[in-house]
Design an enzyme around this catalytic site. Structure first.
Site, short mmCIF file in Angstrom:
data_model
loop_
_atom_site.label_atom_id
_atom_site.label_comp_id
_atom_site.label_asym_id
_atom_site.label_seq_id
_atom_site.Cartn_x
_atom_site.Cartn_y
_atom_site.Cartn_z
N TYR A 53 0.85 -1.13 0.01
CA TYR A 53 -0.06 0.01 0.01
C TYR A 53 0.90 1.23 -0.15
O TYR A 53 0.48 2.44 -0.48
CB TYR A 53 -0.92 -0.17 1.18
CG TYR A 53 -2.27 -1.00 1.00
CD1 TYR A 53 -3.10 -0.72 0.02
CD2 TYR A 53 -1.91 -2.37 1.70
CE1 TYR A 53 -4.20 -1.71 -0.24
CE2 TYR A 53 -3.00 -3.32 1.22
CZ TYR A 53 -4.17 -2.99 0.52
OH TYR A 53 -5.00 -3.82 0.16
N ASN A 94 -13.56 2.56 -5.39
CA ASN A 94 -12.06 2.67 -5.60
C ASN A 94 -11.46 3.20 -4.41
O ASN A 94 -12.29 4.07 -3.59
CB ASN A 94 -11.87 3.73 -6.84
CG ASN A 94 -12.49 3.19 -7.97
OD1 ASN A 94 -12.76 2.02 -8.13
ND2 ASN A 94 -13.05 3.97 -8.90
N ASP A 96 -8.96 5.30 -4.50
CA ASP A 96 -7.94 6.59 -4.79
C ASP A 96 -8.88 7.86 -4.57
O ASP A 96 -10.14 7.83 -4.08
CB ASP A 96 -7.76 6.46 -6.41
CG ASP A 96 -9.06 6.68 -7.25
OD1 ASP A 96 -9.72 7.43 -7.31
OD2 ASP A 96 -9.00 5.47 -7.97
N HIS A 111 -15.05 1.10 0.12
CA HIS A 111 -14.09 0.19 0.32
C HIS A 111 -12.85 0.95 0.76
O HIS A 111 -11.58 0.31 1.09
CB HIS A 111 -13.45 -0.53 -1.02
CG HIS A 111 -14.81 -1.50 -1.61
ND1 HIS A 111 -14.70 -1.94 -2.80
CD2 HIS A 111 -15.53 -1.99 -0.89
CE1 HIS A 111 -15.55 -2.70 -2.94
NE2 HIS A 111 -16.23 -2.79 -1.86
N GLY A 177 -17.74 1.89 -15.13
CA GLY A 177 -16.71 1.22 -14.93
C GLY A 177 -16.38 0.14 -14.03
O GLY A 177 -15.46 0.09 -13.32
N SER A 179 -17.00 -3.88 -12.90
CA SER A 179 -17.47 -5.43 -13.30
C SER A 179 -18.76 -5.80 -12.79
O SER A 179 -19.31 -6.80 -13.47
CB SER A 179 -16.35 -6.10 -12.79
OG SER A 179 -16.17 -6.42 -11.65
N GLU A 204 -17.26 -2.33 -22.42
CA GLU A 204 -17.70 -2.90 -23.35
C GLU A 204 -19.35 -3.44 -23.00
O GLU A 204 -19.46 -3.52 -21.45
CB GLU A 204 -17.03 -4.34 -23.50
CG GLU A 204 -15.53 -4.30 -24.09
CD GLU A 204 -14.63 -5.30 -24.18
OE1 GLU A 204 -15.16 -6.35 -23.23
OE2 GLU A 204 -13.62 -5.38 -24.60
N ALA A 220 -15.43 5.61 -20.43
CA ALA A 220 -16.26 6.82 -19.67
C ALA A 220 -15.55 8.05 -19.79
O ALA A 220 -16.55 8.98 -19.77
CB ALA A 220 -15.77 6.39 -18.18
#
Length: 234
Positions: A53, A94, A96, A111, A177, A179, A204, A220
């Site tokens: 990390y 995410n 970030d 998260h 974006g 899954s 996709e 995106a």
């Protein structure tokens, strides 16, 4: 007033050049998930986890928000200024800070956050931009009990009560974006099916059946700005 909840996943940050965890060149291809993304892995080898990390944290300043992040921030800003009659909440998977650096304020990190640590002794969650090691003392209680403030496998995502409330109140749910395979986020679209429209922005089209009413394929950075411009022009 339109109430929109946007769920963002790794795909939106990948377009900024941020390496994802999954995928052909994902970070997990070089590490075993159980070693770096579980409480057990941290207890077994905290130095290994801290170094992983620390490396991600050191890379973050070189990555910048892209057109999709900026478009979402502009939509939120238009709502605050009274230029768009709506309310936007971003729920991100995410870790970030690209949404915040783009200017978004209504961001829920389910998260956790890469730029934050958590003290397992006193519970303090200090902002952190440098390296951390097993002997690094907590700035609050001075105990060397810091860990990444990241939700690992086997742990409960953060802010689930607030997320449930936002989902119950929304009339449009948008995923960008992601899954859509990791729960509980994978179940969000089903939870709003009886009261909200649903849209998926993904590179996709999903190969199998989808719970989303509308699917917009493509990057995106192209599709999200076009969508937000359409909302603001109405």
């Amino acid at each position: 007033m339109r109430r929109i909840v946007v769920l963002t996943g790794a795909g939106i940050s990948q377009e900024s050049g941020l390496q994802t965890f999954r995928g052909a060149d994902g970070l997990w291809n070089n590490e075993h998930i159980e070693h770096i993304c579980t409480p057990e892995g941290f207890r077994r080898d905290p130095l290994r986890v801290d170094r992983f990390y620390n490396d991600l944290r050191a890379r973050l300043p070189a990555v910048h928000p892209n057109a999709a992040h900026l478009a979402l921030a502009a939509l939120e800003q238009a709502a605050r200024n009274g230029q768009w009659p709506g309310h936007l909440t971003i729920i991100t998977q995410n870790i970030d800070d690209l949404h915040e650096r783009a200017g978004s304020q209504n961001v829920i990190h389910m998260h956790g956050e890469l730029l934050r640590l958590r003290c397992t002794h006193c519970g303090m969650t200090p902002t952190w931009r440098t390296d951390c090691y097993p002997d690094t003392p907590c700035p609050g209680c001075h105990t060397p009990a810091l860990r990444p403030d990241i939700v690992w496998f086997g742990e409960m995502p953060y802010h689930m009560d607030t997320i449930a409330q936002r989902l119950a109140e929304c009339d449009l749910f948008v995923a960008i974006g992601t899954s859509g395979v990791v729960y509980p986020a994978a179940g969000f679209v089903d939870s709003v099916a009886d009261h909200a429209d649903t849209m998926l922005f993904n590179l996709e089209v999903p190969s199998g059946p989808s719970a989303f009413e509308q699917i917009i394929p493509g990057p995106a950075t192209r599709t999200v700005p076009a969508w937000t411009r359409d909302l603001l022009d109405r």
